[in-house]
Design an enzyme around this catalytic site. Structure first.
Site, PDB file in Angstrom:
ATOM      1  N   PHE A  14      43.381  31.075  16.326  1.00  0.00           N
ATOM      2  CA  PHE A  14      43.867  30.737  17.847  1.00  0.00           C
ATOM      3  C   PHE A  14      44.630  31.497  18.217  1.00  0.00           C
ATOM      4  O   PHE A  14      44.813  32.884  19.199  1.00  0.00           O
ATOM      5  CB  PHE A  14      44.288  29.727  18.672  1.00  0.00           C
ATOM      6  CG  PHE A  14      45.170  29.138  19.113  1.00  0.00           C
ATOM      7  CD1 PHE A  14      44.283  29.919  20.442  1.00  0.00           C
ATOM      8  CD2 PHE A  14      45.524  28.754  19.198  1.00  0.00           C
ATOM      9  CE1 PHE A  14      45.399  29.415  21.643  1.00  0.00           C
ATOM     10  CE2 PHE A  14      46.267  27.924  20.594  1.00  0.00           C
ATOM     11  CZ  PHE A  14      46.656  28.562  22.074  1.00  0.00           C
ATOM     12  N   ASP A  59      41.149  35.421   1.588  1.00  0.00           N
ATOM     13  CA  ASP A  59      41.827  34.512   1.315  1.00  0.00           C
ATOM     14  C   ASP A  59      43.178  35.099   0.983  1.00  0.00           C
ATOM     15  O   ASP A  59      43.895  35.470  -0.319  1.00  0.00           O
ATOM     16  CB  ASP A  59      41.439  33.789   0.678  1.00  0.00           C
ATOM     17  CG  ASP A  59      41.994  32.006   0.400  1.00  0.00           C
ATOM     18  OD1 ASP A  59      42.744  31.827   0.402  1.00  0.00           O
ATOM     19  OD2 ASP A  59      40.681  30.561   0.225  1.00  0.00           O
ATOM     20  N   TYR A 148      50.087  19.782   5.711  1.00  0.00           N
ATOM     21  CA  TYR A 148      50.735  20.199   6.436  1.00  0.00           C
ATOM     22  C   TYR A 148      52.254  20.147   6.650  1.00  0.00           C
ATOM     23  O   TYR A 148      52.535  21.779   7.010  1.00  0.00           O
ATOM     24  CB  TYR A 148      49.818  19.870   7.703  1.00  0.00           C
ATOM     25  CG  TYR A 148      49.916  21.316   8.594  1.00  0.00           C
ATOM     26  CD1 TYR A 148      50.350  22.299   8.806  1.00  0.00           C
ATOM     27  CD2 TYR A 148      50.894  21.040  10.065  1.00  0.00           C
ATOM     28  CE1 TYR A 148      50.013  23.644   9.708  1.00  0.00           C
ATOM     29  CE2 TYR A 148      50.946  21.940  10.811  1.00  0.00           C
ATOM     30  CZ  TYR A 148      51.040  22.889  10.752  1.00  0.00           C
ATOM     31  OH  TYR A 148      50.911  24.567  11.624  1.00  0.00           O
ATOM     32  N   ARG A 189      41.903  18.251  18.315  1.00  0.00           N
ATOM     33  CA  ARG A 189      43.312  17.998  19.327  1.00  0.00           C
ATOM     34  C   ARG A 189      43.157  18.054  20.551  1.00  0.00           C
ATOM     35  O   ARG A 189      42.275  17.910  20.672  1.00  0.00           O
ATOM     36  CB  ARG A 189      44.303  19.946  19.173  1.00  0.00           C
ATOM     37  CG  ARG A 189      44.942  19.564  16.990  1.00  0.00           C
ATOM     38  CD  ARG A 189      45.921  20.775  17.567  1.00  0.00           C
ATOM     39  NE  ARG A 189      45.236  22.223  16.747  1.00  0.00           N
ATOM     40  CZ  ARG A 189      45.493  23.616  17.145  1.00  0.00           C
ATOM     41  NH1 ARG A 189      46.656  23.020  16.808  1.00  0.00           N
ATOM     42  NH2 ARG A 189      45.041  24.837  17.336  1.00  0.00           N
TER      43      ARG A 189
HETATM   44  N1  UDP Z   1      45.180  12.409  20.666  1.00  0.00           N
HETATM   45  C1  UDP Z   1      44.945  12.158  21.602  1.00  0.00           C
HETATM   46  N2  UDP Z   1      43.295  12.061  21.241  1.00  0.00           N
HETATM   47  C2  UDP Z   1      42.832  13.029  21.524  1.00  0.00           C
HETATM   48  C3  UDP Z   1      43.247  14.426  19.870  1.00  0.00           C
HETATM   49  C4  UDP Z   1      44.392  13.777  19.949  1.00  0.00           C
HETATM   50  O1  UDP Z   1      45.574  10.966  21.759  1.00  0.00           O
HETATM   51  O2  UDP Z   1      41.572  13.187  20.871  1.00  0.00           O
HETATM   52  C5  UDP Z   1      46.638  12.677  20.432  1.00  0.00           C
HETATM   53  C6  UDP Z   1      47.425  12.687  19.320  1.00  0.00           C
HETATM   54  O3  UDP Z   1      47.275  11.073  18.668  1.00  0.00           O
HETATM   55  C7  UDP Z   1      48.679  13.519  19.694  1.00  0.00           C
HETATM   56  C8  UDP Z   1      48.683  13.950  20.670  1.00  0.00           C
HETATM   57  O4  UDP Z   1      47.932  13.750  21.350  1.00  0.00           O
HETATM   58  O5  UDP Z   1      49.528  11.593  20.238  1.00  0.00           O
HETATM   59  C9  UDP Z   1      48.722  15.697  19.603  1.00  0.00           C
HETATM   60  O6  UDP Z   1      47.303  15.942  19.398  1.00  0.00           O
HETATM   61  P1  UDP Z   1      46.971  17.260  19.025  1.00  0.00           P
HETATM   62  O7  UDP Z   1      46.324  16.683  17.536  1.00  0.00           O
HETATM   63  O8  UDP Z   1      46.502  17.953  19.786  1.00  0.00           O
HETATM   64  O9  UDP Z   1      48.642  17.485  18.238  1.00  0.00           O
HETATM   65  P2  UDP Z   1      50.186  17.301  17.432  1.00  0.00           P
HETATM   66  O10 UDP Z   1      51.477  17.403  17.618  1.00  0.00           O
HETATM   67  O11 UDP Z   1      49.528  15.585  17.128  1.00  0.00           O
HETATM   68  O12 UDP Z   1      50.031  17.117  15.871  1.00  0.00           O
END
Ligand code: UDP
Length: 319
Positions: A14, A59, A148, A189
């Site tokens: 991305f 890789d 991570y 995400r």
């Molecule tokens: N989240 C959510 N529903 C989804 C995916 C993510 O509510 O289907 C929430 C997740 O629990 C977090 C926030 O959205 O609190 C952002 O999540 P993301 O995976 O985008 O990125 P992070 O900031 O957690 O790395």
């Protein structure tokens, strides 16, 4: 005149693919390196016609050989979404540690400037809000996100060691939540999940009660910030992100409004160690780089929505 040459690891991902475009536009010869585990050739297919674009299917945790000169190494290879860390925990640790070591070794050998893609995850579930660069963070090393977070923290330490011990010219960007075209539809995400659910007419999966906050930055703003950081003298980590903070529930509502979807909210369990708040303090980027985000959430979401709609082949939104 010979063109400057840049290696972008994770170049088919991305952020990497947007960086490839930015460097080509600025007259660089670009070597895009990717093992295509989470990256995709689709993201850079339009660049293959450019004689200054080269793709290396490799890789970065293995020995990297790049013939010829290199002026810049941008290390962006890594799985970057919580569900990817769960599926690829060892690869995530390896690319942040071994991959960073290889990329730094290459930059050292070539006398190239090196920029590390680090992350707001270095702050973990932060006890200081908003997060400034001098906050050391609150990370659970043994939780599912630890692979991570700790890999990126190690990567920062390794980058500083190469800077201090070998004199490599290094930069570290701490990237906060970023969105835009070329995010994977199924990367799990919040933004890709909500947009693809809205487009399919499915309910939006909000984790927890949705009161946790994030601050979303459009990719063009992020790339501009990274560009300025690369060309600055700042060696210590620098936050780049959009400080406009909102709850995930508000974010889901925004996606529903924009897509005109009638989907509802489906509350699901909160993943372990999910940070409760996140907002970048960007005073340093403002001061040193003269940078701040410009794209509004409405504009950024609209542009991202166009991409998702096209990728999903959806003609009309489910109303
Ligand atoms: N989240 C959510 N529903 C989804 C995916 C993510 O509510 O289907 C929430 C997740 O629990 C977090 C926030 O959205 O609190 C952002 O999540 P993301 O995976 O985008 O990125 P992070 O900031 O957690 O790395």
């Amino acid at each position: 005149m010979t063109k400057p040459r840049v290696l972008i690891t994770g170049g088919a991902g991305f952020l990497g693919s947007h960086l490839c475009e930015r460097f080509l536009a600025d007259g660089y010869e670009v070597i895009c390196m990717d093992n295509l585990v989470t990256g995709a050739l689709r993201n850079v297919e339009h660049l293959f016609a450019d004689a200054d674009f080269h793709f290396a299917h490799q890789d970065v945790t293995e020995f990297i050989h790049v013939p010829g000169r290199l002026d810049v190494v941008m290390h962006f290879a890594s799985p970057a979404s919580p569900i990817d860390y769960l599926e690829l925990p060892i690869q995530t640790l390896k690319v942040g540690s071994l991959g960073t070591h290889k990329a730094l070794g290459l930059a050292h050998a070539k006398g190239a400037r090196f920029l590390l893609a680090s992350t707001s995850e270095c702050y973990g579930d932060p006890l200081v809000h908003p997060q400034r660069e001098d906050y050391w963070g609150n990370v659970n090393p043994v939780g599912p996100r630890g692979v991570y977070d700790e890999a990126k923290r190690f990567a920062e330490a390794m980058t500083m060691a190469y800077h201090r011990y070998h004199g490599v010219d290094t930069r570290i960007v701490r990237i906060f939540n970023t969105y835009g075209p070329r995010m994977r539809l199924n990367d799990g995400r919040a933004l890709p999940a909500f947009m693809s659910q809205a487009l399919r007419g499915e309910d939006l999966t909000v984790f927890g009660d949705g009161s946790q906050t994030r601050s979303f930055c459009f990719v063009d703003d992020l790339v501009d910030g990274i560009w300025r950081l690369l060309h600055s003298d700042e060696v210590m980590p620098t936050n780049i992100g959009n400080p406009s903070e909102m709850t995930i529930l508000q974010f889901a509502a925004k996606v529903l409004e924009l897509t005109g979807s009638r989907s509802r909210i489906d509350f699901r369990p909160l993943p372990q160690d999910d940070p409760k708040v996140r907002q970048p303090d960007i005073s340093k980027a403002r001061r040193l780089l003269g940078w701040e985000p410009k794209v509004t959430l409405d504009d950024g979401l609209r542009r991202t929505f166009e991409y998702f709609r096209e990728r999903m082949g959806v003609v009309a939104v489910a109303r």
